[in-house]
Scaffold this motif. Structure first.
Motif, PDB file in Angstrom:
ATOM      1  N   LEU A  20     -22.561   9.480 -10.326  1.00 37.80           N
ATOM      2  CA  LEU A  20     -22.639   9.176  -9.382  1.00 37.80           C
ATOM      3  C   LEU A  20     -22.510   7.808  -8.640  1.00 37.80           C
ATOM      4  CD1 LEU A  20     -23.944  12.689  -9.189  1.00 37.80           C
ATOM      5  CD2 LEU A  20     -21.473  12.579  -8.708  1.00 37.80           C
ATOM      6  N   ILE A  21     -23.560   7.479  -8.225  1.00 34.97           N
ATOM      7  CA  ILE A  21     -24.085   6.412  -7.785  1.00 34.97           C
ATOM      8  C   ILE A  21     -23.007   5.367  -8.257  1.00 34.97           C
ATOM      9  CG2 ILE A  21     -25.412   4.594  -7.402  1.00 34.97           C
ATOM     10  CD1 ILE A  21     -27.712   6.524  -7.790  1.00 34.97           C
ATOM     11  N   ASN A  22     -22.597   5.072  -9.421  1.00 32.16           N
ATOM     12  CA  ASN A  22     -21.775   4.353  -9.678  1.00 32.16           C
ATOM     13  C   ASN A  22     -20.627   4.538  -9.280  1.00 32.16           C
ATOM     14  OD1 ASN A  22     -20.938   2.160 -11.785  1.00 32.16           O
ATOM     15  ND2 ASN A  22     -19.639   3.254 -12.239  1.00 32.16           N
ATOM     16  N   ASN A  23     -20.297   5.445  -9.193  1.00 32.95           N
ATOM     17  CA  ASN A  23     -18.199   5.784  -8.337  1.00 32.95           C
ATOM     18  C   ASN A  23     -18.453   5.269  -6.618  1.00 32.95           C
ATOM     19  OD1 ASN A  23     -17.210   7.042 -10.633  1.00 32.95           O
ATOM     20  ND2 ASN A  23     -18.161   8.821 -10.714  1.00 32.95           N
ATOM     21  N   MET A  71     -20.060   3.451  -5.025  1.00 30.79           N
ATOM     22  CA  MET A  71     -19.902   1.893  -5.073  1.00 30.79           C
ATOM     23  C   MET A  71     -18.795   1.258  -5.300  1.00 30.79           C
ATOM     24  SD  MET A  71     -23.071   1.735  -3.723  1.00 30.79           S
ATOM     25  CE  MET A  71     -22.362  -0.378  -2.911  1.00 30.79           C
ATOM     26  N   ARG A  72     -18.425   2.023  -6.422  1.00 27.80           N
ATOM     27  CA  ARG A  72     -16.877   1.816  -6.782  1.00 27.80           C
ATOM     28  C   ARG A  72     -15.877   1.877  -5.672  1.00 27.80           C
ATOM     29  NH1 ARG A  72     -15.538   3.861 -12.181  1.00 27.80           N
ATOM     30  NH2 ARG A  72     -13.307   2.724 -11.657  1.00 27.80           N
ATOM     31  N   LEU A  73     -15.530   3.309  -5.640  1.00 23.97           N
ATOM     32  CA  LEU A  73     -15.286   3.619  -4.077  1.00 23.97           C
ATOM     33  C   LEU A  73     -15.435   2.530  -3.097  1.00 23.97           C
ATOM     34  CD1 LEU A  73     -15.191   7.404  -4.797  1.00 23.97           C
ATOM     35  CD2 LEU A  73     -13.367   6.025  -4.885  1.00 23.97           C
ATOM     36  N   SER A  74     -17.131   2.395  -2.879  1.00 20.29           N
ATOM     37  CA  SER A  74     -17.272   1.595  -1.540  1.00 20.29           C
ATOM     38  C   SER A  74     -16.844  -0.417  -1.457  1.00 20.29           C
ATOM     39  CB  SER A  74     -18.848   1.419  -1.459  1.00 20.29           C
ATOM     40  OG  SER A  74     -19.176   0.819  -0.252  1.00 20.29           O
ATOM     41  N   VAL A  75     -16.723  -0.456  -2.521  1.00 23.29           N
ATOM     42  CA  VAL A  75     -16.142  -1.867  -2.848  1.00 23.29           C
ATOM     43  C   VAL A  75     -14.957  -1.568  -2.351  1.00 23.29           C
ATOM     44  CG1 VAL A  75     -16.381  -3.405  -4.339  1.00 23.29           C
ATOM     45  CG2 VAL A  75     -18.101  -2.199  -3.911  1.00 23.29           C
ATOM     46  N   ALA A  76     -14.020  -0.976  -3.563  1.00 25.12           N
ATOM     47  CA  ALA A  76     -12.164  -0.718  -3.807  1.00 25.12           C
ATOM     48  C   ALA A  76     -11.964  -0.730  -2.155  1.00 25.12           C
ATOM     49  CB  ALA A  76     -11.674   0.644  -4.721  1.00 25.12           C
ATOM     50  N   LEU A 126     -26.854  -3.117  -8.890  1.00 24.75           N
ATOM     51  CA  LEU A 126     -26.419  -3.243 -10.199  1.00 24.75           C
ATOM     52  C   LEU A 126     -24.832  -2.707 -10.119  1.00 24.75           C
ATOM     53  CD1 LEU A 126     -27.422  -4.639 -13.337  1.00 24.75           C
ATOM     54  CD2 LEU A 126     -27.850  -1.861 -13.635  1.00 24.75           C
ATOM     55  N   SER A 127     -25.087  -1.361  -9.175  1.00 26.95           N
ATOM     56  CA  SER A 127     -23.156  -0.723  -9.511  1.00 26.95           C
ATOM     57  C   SER A 127     -22.776  -1.843  -9.192  1.00 26.95           C
ATOM     58  CB  SER A 127     -23.634   0.686  -9.030  1.00 26.95           C
ATOM     59  OG  SER A 127     -24.329   1.845 -10.099  1.00 26.95           O
ATOM     60  N   ALA A 128     -22.857  -2.349  -7.608  1.00 29.33           N
ATOM     61  CA  ALA A 128     -21.671  -3.004  -6.892  1.00 29.33           C
ATOM     62  C   ALA A 128     -21.917  -4.723  -7.394  1.00 29.33           C
ATOM     63  CB  ALA A 128     -22.733  -3.093  -5.145  1.00 29.33           C
ATOM     64  N   PHE A 129     -22.949  -4.560  -8.043  1.00 33.36           N
ATOM     65  CA  PHE A 129     -22.690  -6.219  -8.697  1.00 33.36           C
ATOM     66  C   PHE A 129     -21.614  -6.355  -9.875  1.00 33.36           C
ATOM     67  CE2 PHE A 129     -23.560  -9.545 -12.592  1.00 33.36           C
ATOM     68  CZ  PHE A 129     -23.445 -10.482 -11.491  1.00 33.36           C
ATOM     69  N   PHE A 130     -21.479  -4.884 -10.894  1.00 27.40           N
ATOM     70  CA  PHE A 130     -20.275  -4.712 -11.577  1.00 27.40           C
ATOM     71  C   PHE A 130     -18.809  -4.647 -10.874  1.00 27.40           C
ATOM     72  CE2 PHE A 130     -24.150  -4.725 -14.355  1.00 27.40           C
ATOM     73  CZ  PHE A 130     -23.789  -5.387 -15.736  1.00 27.40           C
TER      74      PHE A 130
END
Length: 290
Positions: free
Chosen positions: A178-181, A183-188, A270-274
């Motif tokens: 959930l955290i990874n998703n 951050m991925r949406l936030s960066v996307a 870490l999720s934001a970095f990747f």
């Protein structure tokens, strides 16, 4: 007007990320809380087991004192209590509403030492190792302990611990996803800005920096909010039931409240970095298709 709209959208996205991350952190903290409290409950149950060292009526004061000192020095001993023959007889008479002196003319109940065990020694293997030397003493008539009950409790505690571990691992996997998703949406949402900065020659570390700072602040704010909710929940439980309050020790509270920010902030950064790296490695055309 457009800049103001973009800024408001950016703030809204950050607030949304904070809310979703806070919910995940509350879930993680709840798992840690129940895991530490269950461990505390298992330790408390084990420490309730006692070993009764029954003494011969002919024991001298000196031998009794030597035995007390011997028991206090043992690694398995948490507490030693002495009960005299008179006290034991009185307790038995109150429990059965009958005094053995009335129909036997004497009390068959011996004096004893009650040894409260440390949690890690409350098992059959430890007792089979440490009890025989006590039984061999001439002024000890018997050593009594609830071996079957102890084995059953330890077996149940082991099964519950395994079940909790499986649930914790499952919820940890869900939390990480959930955290990874999030951050991925936030960066996307800012992938075009990333590509623009790449085109003007910005270094990857420079592009990454604002995303990592944003992730840090989201993690910090979410941790503070989730810790507030968790602390309020734990405090409410301590007021609700005295027995539960005894299990919610300062260690349980600190473990829960410290684990959330340490684990949460590290994971979200870490999720934001990747996530940023993934966009940095894309070409402009790939970014549009992603």
């Amino acid at each position: 007007m457009r800049k103001r709209k973009k800024r408001s959208v950016g703030h809204f996205n950050s607030v949304t990320a904070c809310i979703s991350t806070t919910m995940v952190f509350i879930l993680v903290g709840t798992v840690v809380f129940f895991a530490t409290m269950a461990d505390n409950l298992g330790r408390t149950l084990r420490e309730n087991f006692t070993v009764e060292v029954l003494l011969d009526d002919s024991i001298t004061h000196q031998d009794r004192q030597q035995l007390r000192n011997y028991l206090n020095r043992q690694p398995y001993t948490r507490l030693v209590k002495y009960m005299s023959k008179e006290e034991a007889t009185k307790q038995q008479a109150e429990a059965l509403d009958t005094d053995p002196n009335d129909f036997l003319g004497y009390s068959p109940i011996p004096a004893s030492f009650e040894v409260h065990l440390k949690a890690e020694y409350a098992n059959s293997d430890s007792l089979h190792l440490f009890m025989p030397p006590i039984k061999k003493k001439s002024f000890v008539s018997d050593v009594v302990y609830p071996e079957d009950l102890m084995d059953n409790v330890n077996h149940n505690i082991k099964n519950v611990s395994i079940a909790l571990l499986v649930v914790a691992l499952l919820l940890a996997f869900i939390s990480i996803s959930l955290i990874n998703n999030t951050m991925r949406l936030s960066v996307a949402r800012r992938k075009h800005a990333i590509q623009t900065m790449k085109l003007v020659g910005a270094k990857w570390s420079f592009i990454r920096k604002p995303f990592l700072w944003q992730a840090f602040w989201i993690g910090l704010i979410s941790s503070a909010l989730s810790d507030g909710v968790l602390f309020a929940g734990m405090h409410a439980l301590t007021l609700w039931d005295a027995q539960i309050a005894g299990l919610i020790t300062p260690f349980v509270m600190l473990s829960t409240l410290l684990f959330v920010p340490v684990f949460g902030i590290f994971l979200i950064i870490l999720s934001a970095f990747f996530s940023v790296n993934k966009h940095l490695q894309m070409s402009r055309n790939e970014s549009y298709l992603y």
